[in-house]
Motif scaffolding. Structure first.
Motif, short mmCIF file in Angstrom:
data_model
loop_
_atom_site.label_atom_id
_atom_site.label_comp_id
_atom_site.label_asym_id
_atom_site.label_seq_id
_atom_site.Cartn_x
_atom_site.Cartn_y
_atom_site.Cartn_z
N VAL A 139 6.49 10.26 -0.56
CA VAL A 139 5.54 9.10 -0.89
C VAL A 139 6.48 8.04 -1.55
CG1 VAL A 139 3.57 8.37 -1.94
CG2 VAL A 139 3.71 10.66 -1.00
N ILE A 140 6.29 6.60 -1.05
CA ILE A 140 7.24 5.62 -2.10
C ILE A 140 6.02 4.57 -2.42
CG2 ILE A 140 8.84 4.21 -1.49
CD1 ILE A 140 9.78 5.83 0.85
N ALA A 141 6.22 4.30 -3.63
CA ALA A 141 5.26 3.10 -4.03
C ALA A 141 5.91 2.22 -4.70
CB ALA A 141 4.09 3.90 -4.98
N PRO A 142 6.47 1.22 -4.20
CA PRO A 142 7.06 -0.12 -4.81
C PRO A 142 6.11 -0.72 -5.45
CG PRO A 142 6.77 -0.39 -2.59
CD PRO A 142 6.35 0.96 -2.85
N LEU A 143 6.61 -1.62 -6.58
CA LEU A 143 5.74 -2.67 -7.23
C LEU A 143 5.20 -3.33 -6.42
CD1 LEU A 143 8.17 -3.28 -10.39
CD2 LEU A 143 6.39 -1.50 -10.21
N ARG A 144 4.04 -4.10 -6.83
CA ARG A 144 3.39 -5.17 -6.12
C ARG A 144 3.88 -6.53 -6.59
NH1 ARG A 144 -2.89 -4.09 -4.05
NH2 ARG A 144 -2.09 -6.19 -2.88
N LEU A 145 4.88 -7.12 -5.82
CA LEU A 145 5.49 -8.11 -6.04
C LEU A 145 5.74 -9.11 -4.75
CD1 LEU A 145 8.64 -6.91 -8.13
CD2 LEU A 145 6.62 -8.11 -9.14
N ASP A 193 0.78 -1.15 0.07
CA ASP A 193 0.09 -0.09 0.09
C ASP A 193 0.99 1.32 0.00
OD1 ASP A 193 -2.41 -1.32 0.08
OD2 ASP A 193 -2.29 -1.79 2.10
N GLY A 194 2.31 1.04 -0.15
CA GLY A 194 2.93 2.25 -0.30
C GLY A 194 3.38 2.70 1.13
N ILE A 195 4.48 3.80 0.97
CA ILE A 195 4.84 4.09 2.29
C ILE A 195 4.66 5.77 2.32
CG2 ILE A 195 6.92 4.52 3.88
CD1 ILE A 195 8.19 2.13 2.79
N ALA A 196 3.94 6.65 3.06
CA ALA A 196 4.02 7.75 3.14
C ALA A 196 4.25 8.65 4.45
CB ALA A 196 2.46 8.21 2.62
#
Length: 320
Positions: free
Chosen positions: A300-306, A155-158
């Motif tokens: 805001v950090i949005a990694p891939l969903r792996l 769900d990301g990091i903010a």
């Protein structure tokens, strides 16, 4: 009468750590990690909804700035296995055809390389047969990781990002390869920048790696790079930091611990449960922070969903 100008912080040469001293530090820091159900999220448990809301409220001008470097697709001393990018369509001569034509491409990357910006999941660092929180390393298999994976941050990091600029503190353009950032450097940078690192913060430490690389060209960073001294991790533990990022990979080379090649990775990920962001780029962010005289921002950090992965390419965004 005008006060004397501040004296710039000069680099010191921190003492190397013996393996025994490193292990004692590891045990102390591991004892600060959360217990119970919270420990599977690591230090992110400090990044509460209230702190995210407070960070969002500090956005002033609405400017967005990427903290990621451009993905490298050419071989270099620090990138012997660069990312690959190729077009799969359109075919030769197809662009002039009437009607609809799609352009398509394919991308592949060694996620944990030494040049591209990426996030390290908590399953990335194995030490003495264990992952963070005592999870057995056997949960990592050829089929993928089974615990503490990238799925923790799907769900990301903010949160509130804080940039501490060590070359600025020392009045140099960058730290030379092999230089090490101490806890005293971090405290001095806070004071010089009139900011403070607190619980739940996303701490970013600039060593000037990207500027040096652009100015002098790439080099073999496996042999020499600037980074944090392992004892600097006590500062992060005391302040309750949730994420650590750098324009290097946070570890200096040569290592301060002869027997451990990446002591900061071990202490950050394995002992403290910090997600790491490696090989970022702060050169566009720094001028904005200087103009505003503010070194903190919503990030805001949005990694891939792996789900079973140990890391991901990432493009953190600072909102000023």
């Amino acid at each position: 009468m005008a006060s004397d100008p501040p004296v710039p912080s000069r680099p010191t040469t921190p003492r190397p750590l013996t393996e025994a001293a490193f292990r004692d530090l590891y045990r102390r820091l591991r004892g600060r990690a959360p217990e119970g159900g919270e420990n599977r999220r690591g230090a992110l448990h400090r990044l509460t909804p209230e702190r995210v809301v407070a960070a969002a409220a500090e956005v002033r001008c609405g400017r967005t700035v990427s903290l990621a470097a451009t993905v490298e697709t050419r071989s270099a001393p620090d990138s012997p296995e660069p990312a690959s990018h190729r077009m799969t369509a359109p075919a030769h001569g197809e662009t002039g055809a009437p009607g609809l034509v799609f352009a398509r491409d394919r991308f592949a990357m060694n996620v944990h390389g030494d040049v591209d910006s990426h996030l390290d999941a908590l399953c990335h660092v194995i030490f003495d047969g264990e992952l963070y929180g005592g999870v057995p390393a056997s949960t990592v298999t050829p089929a993928g990781a089974g615990a503490l994976t990238l799925d923790l941050v799907r769900d990301g990091i903010a949160g509130r990002g804080v940039l501490l600029d060590i070359p600025r503190l020392r009045e140099v353009p960058w730290l030379d390869p092999g230089d090490q950032v101490t806890a005293e450097d971090l405290v001095a940078a806070e004071a010089a920048q009139r900011t403070a690192v607190g619980p739940g913060d996303l701490l970013f430490v600039r060593v000037g790696h990207r500027l040096r690389r652009r100015t002098l060209g790439p080099w073999d960073v496996t042999r020499a790079r600037a980074g944090l001294h392992p004892t600097a991790m006590e500062f992060l533990a005391e302040r309750g930091v949730s994420v650590l990022g750098s324009d290097g990979n946070s570890d200096a080379a040569p290592s301060a611990v002869a027997e451990v090649g990446f002591p900061v990775h071990v202490l950050a990920v394995n002992a403290l449960g910090l997600h790491l962001l490696d090989w970022l780029d702060f050169e566009e962010l720094v001028p904005h922070c200087e103009r505003q005289a503010r070194w903190h921002f919503l990030c805001v950090i949005a990694p891939l969903r792996l789900p079973a992965a140990t890391g991901s390419p990432v493009n953190p965004i600072a909102l000023l």
